[in-house]
Design a protein around this motif. Sequence first.
Motif, PDB file in Angstrom:
ATOM      1  N   VAL A   1       7.798  55.075   8.533  1.00  0.00           N
ATOM      2  CA  VAL A   1       8.759  54.071   8.107  1.00  0.00           C
ATOM      3  C   VAL A   1      10.081  54.790   7.883  1.00  0.00           C
ATOM      4  CG1 VAL A   1       9.400  52.429   6.311  1.00  0.00           C
ATOM      5  CG2 VAL A   1       7.017  52.562   7.092  1.00  0.00           C
ATOM      6  N   TRP A   2      11.088  54.367   8.620  1.00  0.00           N
ATOM      7  CA  TRP A   2      12.413  54.973   8.541  1.00  0.00           C
ATOM      8  C   TRP A   2      13.317  54.063   7.730  1.00  0.00           C
ATOM      9  CZ3 TRP A   2      13.408  59.768  10.461  1.00  0.00           C
ATOM     10  CH2 TRP A   2      12.444  60.305  11.316  1.00  0.00           C
ATOM     11  N   GLU A   3      14.088  54.661   6.823  1.00  0.00           N
ATOM     12  CA  GLU A   3      14.997  53.916   5.958  1.00  0.00           C
ATOM     13  C   GLU A   3      16.430  54.341   6.270  1.00  0.00           C
ATOM     14  OE1 GLU A   3      13.285  55.085   2.214  1.00  0.00           O
ATOM     15  OE2 GLU A   3      11.994  53.294   2.218  1.00  0.00           O
ATOM     16  N   TYR A   4      17.251  53.368   6.627  1.00  0.00           N
ATOM     17  CA  TYR A   4      18.630  53.603   7.056  1.00  0.00           C
ATOM     18  C   TYR A   4      19.613  53.002   6.062  1.00  0.00           C
ATOM     19  CZ  TYR A   4      17.045  54.573  11.890  1.00  0.00           C
ATOM     20  OH  TYR A   4      16.448  55.087  13.006  1.00  0.00           O
ATOM     21  N   GLU A   5      20.695  53.703   5.840  1.00  0.00           N
ATOM     22  CA  GLU A   5      21.852  53.139   5.153  1.00  0.00           C
ATOM     23  C   GLU A   5      22.699  52.435   6.213  1.00  0.00           C
ATOM     24  OE1 GLU A   5      22.364  53.224   1.866  1.00  0.00           O
ATOM     25  OE2 GLU A   5      20.491  54.338   1.619  1.00  0.00           O
ATOM     26  N   GLU A   6      23.559  51.537   5.798  1.00  0.00           N
ATOM     27  CA  GLU A   6      24.437  50.846   6.736  1.00  0.00           C
ATOM     28  C   GLU A   6      25.236  51.866   7.549  1.00  0.00           C
ATOM     29  OE1 GLU A   6      28.140  47.655   6.773  1.00  0.00           O
ATOM     30  OE2 GLU A   6      27.019  48.009   4.914  1.00  0.00           O
ATOM     31  N   GLY A   7      25.239  51.711   8.864  1.00  0.00           N
ATOM     32  CA  GLY A   7      25.996  52.585   9.761  1.00  0.00           C
ATOM     33  C   GLY A   7      25.248  53.817  10.241  1.00  0.00           C
ATOM     34  N   GLU A   8      24.112  54.150   9.644  1.00  0.00           N
ATOM     35  CA  GLU A   8      23.354  55.324  10.085  1.00  0.00           C
ATOM     36  C   GLU A   8      22.688  55.069  11.427  1.00  0.00           C
ATOM     37  OE1 GLU A   8      21.882  57.923   6.301  1.00  0.00           O
ATOM     38  OE2 GLU A   8      20.604  56.235   6.872  1.00  0.00           O
TER      39      GLU A   8
ATOM     40  N   ARG B   1      16.619  55.905  23.888  1.00  0.00           N
ATOM     41  CA  ARG B   1      16.795  54.886  22.866  1.00  0.00           C
ATOM     42  C   ARG B   1      17.505  55.448  21.642  1.00  0.00           C
ATOM     43  NH1 ARG B   1      10.873  55.655  22.427  1.00  0.00           N
ATOM     44  NH2 ARG B   1      11.197  55.812  24.630  1.00  0.00           N
ATOM     45  N   ARG B   2      18.136  54.530  20.883  1.00  0.00           N
ATOM     46  CA  ARG B   2      18.806  54.879  19.627  1.00  0.00           C
ATOM     47  C   ARG B   2      18.903  53.612  18.773  1.00  0.00           C
ATOM     48  NH1 ARG B   2      23.852  58.392  18.687  1.00  0.00           N
ATOM     49  NH2 ARG B   2      23.587  58.655  20.892  1.00  0.00           N
ATOM     50  N   LEU B   3      18.720  53.782  17.476  1.00  0.00           N
ATOM     51  CA  LEU B   3      18.885  52.695  16.510  1.00  0.00           C
ATOM     52  C   LEU B   3      20.116  52.958  15.654  1.00  0.00           C
ATOM     53  CD1 LEU B   3      15.252  52.336  15.149  1.00  0.00           C
ATOM     54  CD2 LEU B   3      16.527  50.572  16.363  1.00  0.00           C
ATOM     55  N   THR B   4      20.856  51.899  15.347  1.00  0.00           N
ATOM     56  CA  THR B   4      21.960  51.960  14.398  1.00  0.00           C
ATOM     57  C   THR B   4      21.791  50.798  13.424  1.00  0.00           C
ATOM     58  OG1 THR B   4      23.435  52.917  16.055  1.00  0.00           O
ATOM     59  CG2 THR B   4      24.480  51.924  14.116  1.00  0.00           C
ATOM     60  N   ALA B   5      21.812  51.098  12.135  1.00  0.00           N
ATOM     61  CA  ALA B   5      21.647  50.063  11.116  1.00  0.00           C
ATOM     62  C   ALA B   5      22.972  49.343  10.882  1.00  0.00           C
ATOM     63  CB  ALA B   5      21.150  50.678   9.817  1.00  0.00           C
ATOM     64  N   ARG B   6      22.940  48.030  10.908  1.00  0.00           N
ATOM     65  CA  ARG B   6      24.117  47.208  10.631  1.00  0.00           C
ATOM     66  C   ARG B   6      24.248  46.907   9.144  1.00  0.00           C
ATOM     67  NH1 ARG B   6      26.661  49.077  14.178  1.00  0.00           N
ATOM     68  NH2 ARG B   6      26.175  48.551  16.303  1.00  0.00           N
ATOM     69  N   GLU B   7      23.168  47.188   8.407  1.00  0.00           N
ATOM     70  CA  GLU B   7      23.126  47.066   6.960  1.00  0.00           C
ATOM     71  C   GLU B   7      21.979  47.951   6.492  1.00  0.00           C
ATOM     72  OE1 GLU B   7      22.465  42.819   7.014  1.00  0.00           O
ATOM     73  OE2 GLU B   7      20.376  43.091   6.415  1.00  0.00           O
ATOM     74  N   GLU B   8      21.795  48.104   5.197  1.00  0.00           N
ATOM     75  CA  GLU B   8      20.651  48.868   4.714  1.00  0.00           C
ATOM     76  C   GLU B   8      19.393  48.254   5.318  1.00  0.00           C
ATOM     77  OE1 GLU B   8      18.514  49.533   0.478  1.00  0.00           O
ATOM     78  OE2 GLU B   8      20.689  49.860   0.537  1.00  0.00           O
ATOM     79  N   SER B   9      18.555  49.080   5.972  1.00  0.00           N
ATOM     80  CA  SER B   9      17.441  48.553   6.761  1.00  0.00           C
ATOM     81  C   SER B   9      16.244  49.482   6.724  1.00  0.00           C
ATOM     82  CB  SER B   9      17.868  48.358   8.218  1.00  0.00           C
ATOM     83  OG  SER B   9      18.962  47.481   8.328  1.00  0.00           O
ATOM     84  N   ARG B  10      15.098  48.910   7.053  1.00  0.00           N
ATOM     85  CA  ARG B  10      13.833  49.663   7.082  1.00  0.00           C
ATOM     86  C   ARG B  10      13.064  49.232   8.329  1.00  0.00           C
ATOM     87  NH1 ARG B  10       9.602  49.352   2.035  1.00  0.00           N
ATOM     88  NH2 ARG B  10      10.521  51.250   1.262  1.00  0.00           N
ATOM     89  N   ILE B  11      12.495  50.232   9.043  1.00  0.00           N
ATOM     90  CA  ILE B  11      11.781  49.936  10.279  1.00  0.00           C
ATOM     91  C   ILE B  11      10.508  50.783  10.366  1.00  0.00           C
ATOM     92  CG2 ILE B  11      13.078  51.613  11.679  1.00  0.00           C
ATOM     93  CD1 ILE B  11      13.063  49.394  13.926  1.00  0.00           C
ATOM     94  N   LEU B  12       9.433  50.145  10.790  1.00  0.00           N
ATOM     95  CA  LEU B  12       8.166  50.830  11.057  1.00  0.00           C
ATOM     96  C   LEU B  12       8.173  51.232  12.527  1.00  0.00           C
ATOM     97  CD1 LEU B  12       5.153  51.609  10.488  1.00  0.00           C
ATOM     98  CD2 LEU B  12       4.585  49.237  11.100  1.00  0.00           C
ATOM     99  N   VAL B  13       7.925  52.524  12.792  1.00  0.00           N
ATOM    100  CA  VAL B  13       7.851  53.025  14.162  1.00  0.00           C
ATOM    101  C   VAL B  13       6.476  53.656  14.349  1.00  0.00           C
ATOM    102  CG1 VAL B  13       8.873  54.537  15.896  1.00  0.00           C
ATOM    103  CG2 VAL B  13      10.335  53.486  14.143  1.00  0.00           C
ATOM    104  N   ILE B  14       5.775  53.224  15.395  1.00  0.00           N
ATOM    105  CA  ILE B  14       4.454  53.776  15.704  1.00  0.00           C
ATOM    106  C   ILE B  14       4.497  54.331  17.116  1.00  0.00           C
ATOM    107  CG2 ILE B  14       1.996  53.307  15.955  1.00  0.00           C
ATOM    108  CD1 ILE B  14       2.448  50.904  14.037  1.00  0.00           C
TER     109      ILE B  14
END
Length: 119
Positions: A38-45, A91-104
């Motif tokens: 589970v990855w936790e991103y701040e806005e803009g990360e 691939r690349r992810l960018t958070a538009r707001e504080e966000s959490r994503i499960l990656v398997i």
Amino acid sequence: MYERRAIDEVEPREIDGIEPRLRAIGYELRPKEMRPGVWEYEEGESNNRHRHEQQEELYVVLSGHFEMEVEEDRLDLETGDVVVVEPDAWRRLTAREESRILVIGAPNVKDDGVVEDER
């Protein structure tokens, strides 16, 4: 037979060179065939633009809002969205707001990722 943990019980880790924090649920649960986290991103990360040698990845947005680049496509992902990306696609992810994503990732292959700058 099974292992169980609450996501918030797993301590987040800071990883050198990677902005989002990781809750390494795979390390805690020790599955043999997959690598969940589970990855936790701040806005803009953003994470590093990368691909894999063998692992395909399943992404499940647990909370928040992401822009995901897959090759030349851009996807708008919100809570509840699910995406599967084949191993060789960049691939690349960018958070538009504080966000959490499960990656398997599967299969469970150590050091399978290739970061774009390492090509």
